[in-house]
Design an enzyme around this catalytic site. Structure first.
Site, short mmCIF file in Angstrom:
data_model
loop_
_atom_site.label_atom_id
_atom_site.label_comp_id
_atom_site.label_asym_id
_atom_site.label_seq_id
_atom_site.Cartn_x
_atom_site.Cartn_y
_atom_site.Cartn_z
N GLU A 158 0.88 -1.17 0.00
CA GLU A 158 0.00 0.00 0.00
C GLU A 158 0.92 1.23 0.00
OE1 GLU A 158 -2.53 0.05 3.44
OE2 GLU A 158 -3.28 2.05 2.95
N LYS A 216 4.50 1.07 8.68
CA LYS A 216 4.61 2.35 7.97
C LYS A 216 3.90 3.47 8.71
CE LYS A 216 3.55 0.02 4.16
NZ LYS A 216 2.40 0.01 3.34
N ARG A 244 4.84 -12.26 10.46
CA ARG A 244 5.51 -11.04 10.05
C ARG A 244 6.87 -10.93 10.73
NH1 ARG A 244 2.92 -6.17 9.91
NH2 ARG A 244 4.57 -5.10 11.02
P1 ATP Z 1 2.68 -1.69 7.48
O1 ATP Z 1 2.09 -1.99 8.83
O2 ATP Z 1 4.13 -1.43 7.51
O3 ATP Z 1 1.90 -0.66 6.72
P2 ATP Z 1 1.37 -3.54 5.85
O4 ATP Z 1 1.21 -5.00 6.04
O5 ATP Z 1 0.17 -2.69 6.01
O6 ATP Z 1 2.54 -3.06 6.74
P3 ATP Z 1 1.59 -3.40 3.03
O7 ATP Z 1 2.20 -2.31 2.25
O8 ATP Z 1 0.14 -3.58 2.94
O9 ATP Z 1 2.06 -3.19 4.50
O10 ATP Z 1 2.33 -4.77 2.78
C1 ATP Z 1 2.76 -5.31 1.56
C2 ATP Z 1 3.15 -6.73 1.83
O11 ATP Z 1 4.24 -6.79 2.73
C3 ATP Z 1 2.02 -7.51 2.45
O12 ATP Z 1 1.88 -8.74 1.80
C4 ATP Z 1 2.43 -7.66 3.89
O13 ATP Z 1 1.92 -8.83 4.46
C5 ATP Z 1 3.95 -7.66 3.79
N1 ATP Z 1 4.54 -7.17 5.03
C6 ATP Z 1 4.37 -5.97 5.61
N2 ATP Z 1 5.02 -5.90 6.78
C7 ATP Z 1 5.65 -7.08 6.95
C8 ATP Z 1 6.48 -7.63 7.98
N3 ATP Z 1 6.81 -6.95 9.05
N4 ATP Z 1 6.94 -8.88 7.80
C9 ATP Z 1 6.63 -9.59 6.70
N5 ATP Z 1 5.85 -9.14 5.71
C10 ATP Z 1 5.35 -7.90 5.82
MG MG Z 2 -1.07 -1.29 5.67
#
Ligand code: ATP
Ligand code: MG
Length: 554
Positions: A36, A272, A262
Site C-alpha cells: 500500500e 509504515k 511477520r
Molecule cells: P505496514 O504496517 O508497515 O503498513 P502492511 O502489512 O500494512 O505493513 P503493506 O504495504 O500492505 O504493509 O504490505 C505489503 C506486503 O508486505 C504484504 O503482503 C504484507 O503482508 C507484507 N509485510 C508488511 N510488513 C511485513 C512484515 N513486518 N513482515 C513480513 N511481511 C510484511
Molecule cells: Mg497497511
C-alpha cells in the site's frame, strides 16, 4: 518442480507449491507483492519480497508488483516511486508492467453489482460509528442494520447514487450480507465500498466510491491469475472473507491465500503508519534516516542489498510469531563486509601524540599497509609515520589499572603496521584537559616480531596529523530502549525513544580516503564498518555513517 537446495527453499510455502505442482493443481506459479503506498518500504517488506520473488524465479513463474491503491491519499506518488526504486535496488524484477489495484476499479464495480443482484450486498446508511457499534465484540454478537433487508432494486439504485456522488461522505456504504452473528468479526457484514471525495493519483476524479482492501485484494489476485496469495498472519481471519467473495462472484480463477509470520526486530518499529509518525514528529530525519529500518534508511546506513536478502534467507519463513535479534541483522552485513571492505584508519576521538625522538632530518617515514589483512588481491596503500600523530583518546588512560590493555605512561604500545611507541609525559592545559602525550618510538620495531618478554600493551590504530583529513562520524544506536516496541500503543512511543540513538564525532581519517572514492564501504580499523554519506558530504565536510560495530556488543 523446483528442487530444494537449502533450508529457505524448504519452507512451508515452498512445500505447498511443490505439492500443488506435483498434484498438477497448477502448472504455472504466480505470486504478487502488493504494497500500500502509504509510506516507504521497510525490512519487513523485504521478507515478503524475498518470498514472493524467489518463488517466481525458482519455479519459473512470475511475480507481479501491485500497488494497492484503494485508499487515495495525497502523498502516494512519492511512495510509489520509492517502492519501485527499492525493489530495483534489491535486484528483483516484477513481471511486465506495474499493476495497480485501481486498474480494476471498473471490474470491481461490476462484481459489487453482481453481489447486490444476488442479494449478497446492500447499501447501508448507518454512520461509521453506528456500524462499529452494531458490529458487536468477540463476546457480543452483532446486530443487523435496519437497512439490511432492502430490496435488490433499491440497493442497485442507491449504489448507483453513491457512485454518482449523491451521498455525502460517511453517510452510506456498501456492505456484504454475510452474518452479523458470525464468530469471526470480519464476516459481520464487512464494508465493501465507502464514499471518499478525494482525487485519486491514477483515476483522477472518476470515482468517489472506493473499494475496501478486502474486496479489492482477492479480486485483483483472481484477475491477475495469482496462484498463491501470500500475506502475514494478521490476515488469517480475512482469508474467510477472501474466499467468500471469490466463491460468490463469477470469476474463473480462485487463488488461495496463505499466511506466514511477520518480521519483528527487537528495538524497532516495522509499521509504515508508526514510522510516518516518527518522520512527521521529526524524531528521525526523514524516511531514509539511517536509524530507520526502511529500505532507504538501511541503504543509506550502508547495508547492501545482498546482506538484507541474506538476512531474510537466514530467518526463513514460518508461522511462528517471534522477534528477531538485532545481532542477526548485523552479523549478515559484518560477514559480507569482513570479506569485501577495504581497511583504512580513522580516529573518532583524537588525542595528539608527539614523537620526541622523531629524526630531525626526516619529515615522514613511508609504510605500506595492506588494504585487507587476509587478501593480497585487494592491494595496499602508503601511510606515513610523522612527528605528530593521532590516536583514539579511549586507547589511553592516565593511570594504569591492573590487567588493563590500555596505553599509559611508561608503557609501550604497537601502532598498527608501524612502530612501538612509549609514553613519557602528558601535557595538559590549565583546566587539566590533556593536550598531547609526549612519546618516543623504537625505530627497530617496524614490521618486526617482538621479544616475548617485552611488555607491549597491544596494537592500536593511529593517523599522521599531516596525512589525515577531518571527517564527521555518525554512530547509530537502537532508536528505542524497549526490545518489543512494535506492540506499544502509538501514543506512548515517545517514552521509549533512545536519546543516544545518534552520536556524532569530529575526528580524522587517512587522506587515502580521497583516492578510494569508488569504494562504498570501509572497515575503519578497530572502529567498525562505515560508509560515506553521499547525501550530506560535500567538498568541505565528509560524513561517515557507522554501518555496524566490529564486535557483537549486544
Ligand atoms: P505496514 O504496517 O508497515 O503498513 P502492511 O502489512 O500494512 O505493513 P503493506 O504495504 O500492505 O504493509 O504490505 C505489503 C506486503 O508486505 C504484504 O503482503 C504484507 O503482508 C507484507 N509485510 C508488511 N510488513 C511485513 C512484515 N513486518 N513482515 C513480513 N511481511 C510484511
Ligand atoms: Mg497497511
Amino acid at each position: 518442480m523446483y528442487k530444494k537446495n537449502n533450508n529457505y527453499q524448504n519452507n512451508f510455502i515452498y512445500q505447498i507449491i511443490n505439492n500443488d505442482l506435483k498434484n498438477k493443481k497448477y502448472s504455472f506459479i504466480c505470486t504478487r507483492f502488493p504494497p500500500e503506498p502509504n509510506g516507504y518500504l521497510h525490512i519487513g517488506h523485504i521478507k515478503s519480497i524475498c518470498l514472493n520473488f524467489t518463488i517466481a524465479k525458482n519455479f519459473n513463474g512470475k511475480c507481479n508488483l501491485r500497488i494497492d491503491d484503494t485508499n487515495p491519499i495525497k502523498e502516494n506518488l512519492e511512495y510509489i516511486e520509492s517502492i519501485k526504486k527499492d525493489l530495483i535496488w534489491l535486484g528483483f524484477k516484477w513481471s511486465n508492467n506495474i499493476k495497480y489495484s485501481s486498474d480494476y476499479f471498473d471490474q470491481l464495480y461490476k462484481y459489487a453489482i453482481e453481489l447486490i443482484n444476488k442479494g449478497l450486498a446492500y447499501v447501508d446508511e448507518l454512520t461509521i460509528e453506528e456500524i462499529r457499534n452494531y458490529r458487536g465484540t468477540l463476546l457480543i454478537p452483532g446486530k443487523n442494520s435496519p437497512y439490511r433487508n432492502r430490496s435488490i432494486q433499491e440497493n442497485l439504485k442507491l449504489f448507483k447514487k453513491m457512485k454518482l456522488g449523491k451521498f455525502p461522505e460517511g453517510s452510506a456504504s456498501l456492505r456484504a450480507k454475510i452474518d452479523m452473528k458470525s464468530k469471526t468479526i470480519i464476516l459481520r457484514d464487512p464494508v465493501l465500498y465507502r464514499i471518499k471525495f478525494i482525487k485519486h493519483h491514477q483515476t483522477g476524479n472518476k470515482w468517489c466510491i472506493y473499494p475496501m482492501y478486502d474486496f479489492a485484494h482477492c479480486i485483483a489476485d483472481a484477475i491477475e491469475g495469482i496462484t498463491h496469495s501470500l500475506c502475514t498472519l494478521e490476515f488469517q481471519d480475512n482469508r474467510l472473507l477472501y474466499n467468500w467473495i471469490i466463491n460468490n462472484i463469477n470469476i474463473n480463477h480462485h487463488p488461495k491465500q496463505y499466511e506466514f509470520s511477520r518480521l519483528n526486530i527487537e528495538y524497532s518499529i516495522l509499521s509504515k503508519r508508526k514510522m510516518s509518525l516518527l518522520v512527521n514528529n521529526k524524531i528521525v530525519n526523514g524516511w531514509n534516516d539511517p536509524r530507520m529500518l526502511t529500505i532507504s534508511g538501511l541503504r543509506r546506513r550502508g547495508y547492501t542489498a545482498s546482506s538484507l536478502k541474506e538476512f531474510c534467507y537466514r530467518i526463513g519463513v514460518t508461522k511462528q510469531n517471534n522477534i528477531i535479534e538485532r545481532a542477526l541483522l548485523e552479523s549478515c552485513i559484518r560477514d559480507e563486509l569482513n570479506k569485501s571492505a577495504h581497511r583504512i584508519m580513522a580516529v573518532l576521538k583524537p588525542l595528539k601524540i608527539i614523537i620526541i625522538n622523531f629524526p630531525i632530518k626526516e619529515k615522514k617515514i613511508k609504510i605500506i599497509a595492506p588494504n585487507h589483512p587476509n587478501n593480497n588481491m585487494m592491494g595496499s596503500r602508503e601511510i606515513f609515520f610523522t612527528k605528530e600523530i593521532y590516536i583514539n583518546k579511549l586507547d589511553f588512560i592516565e593511570k594504569d589499572i591492573k590487567n588493563s590493555k590500555k596505553f599509559t605512561l611508561k608503557q609501550e604500545i604497537r601502532l598498527r603496521y608501524a612502530f612501538v611507541i612509549k609514553a613519557h609525559k602528558i601535557l595538559k592545559d590549565n583546566k587539566g584537559k590533556i593536550i598531547c602525550i609526549y612519546c618516543t618510538y623504537d625505530a627497530n620495531t617496524l614490521g618486526k616480531k617482538l621479544n616475548k618478554n617485552r611488555n607491549v600493551k597491544g596494537v592500536i590504530h593511529w593517523l599522521s596529523v599531516s596525512y589525515s583529513i577531518p571527517a564527521i562520524f555518525r554512530i547509530y544506536n537502537n532508536l528505542f530502549i524497549k526490545k518489543n516496541i512494535d506492540n506499544i500503543n502509538i501514543n506512548y512511543i515517545n517514552t521509549f525513544i533512545n536519546k543516544k540513538s545518534l552520536l556524532i564525532y569530529n575526528g580524522f581519517i587517512e587522506n587515502n580516503i580521497l583516492k578510494k572514492k569508488e569504494n562504498k564501504f570501509f572497515q575503519f580499523e578497530r572502529e567498525g564498518y562505515f560508509c560515506l554519506d553521499k547525501k550530506d558530504s560535500n567538498k568541505k565536510n565528509l560524513f561517515f555513517n557507522q554501518i555496524t560495530s566490529l564486535k557483537k556488543n549486544f
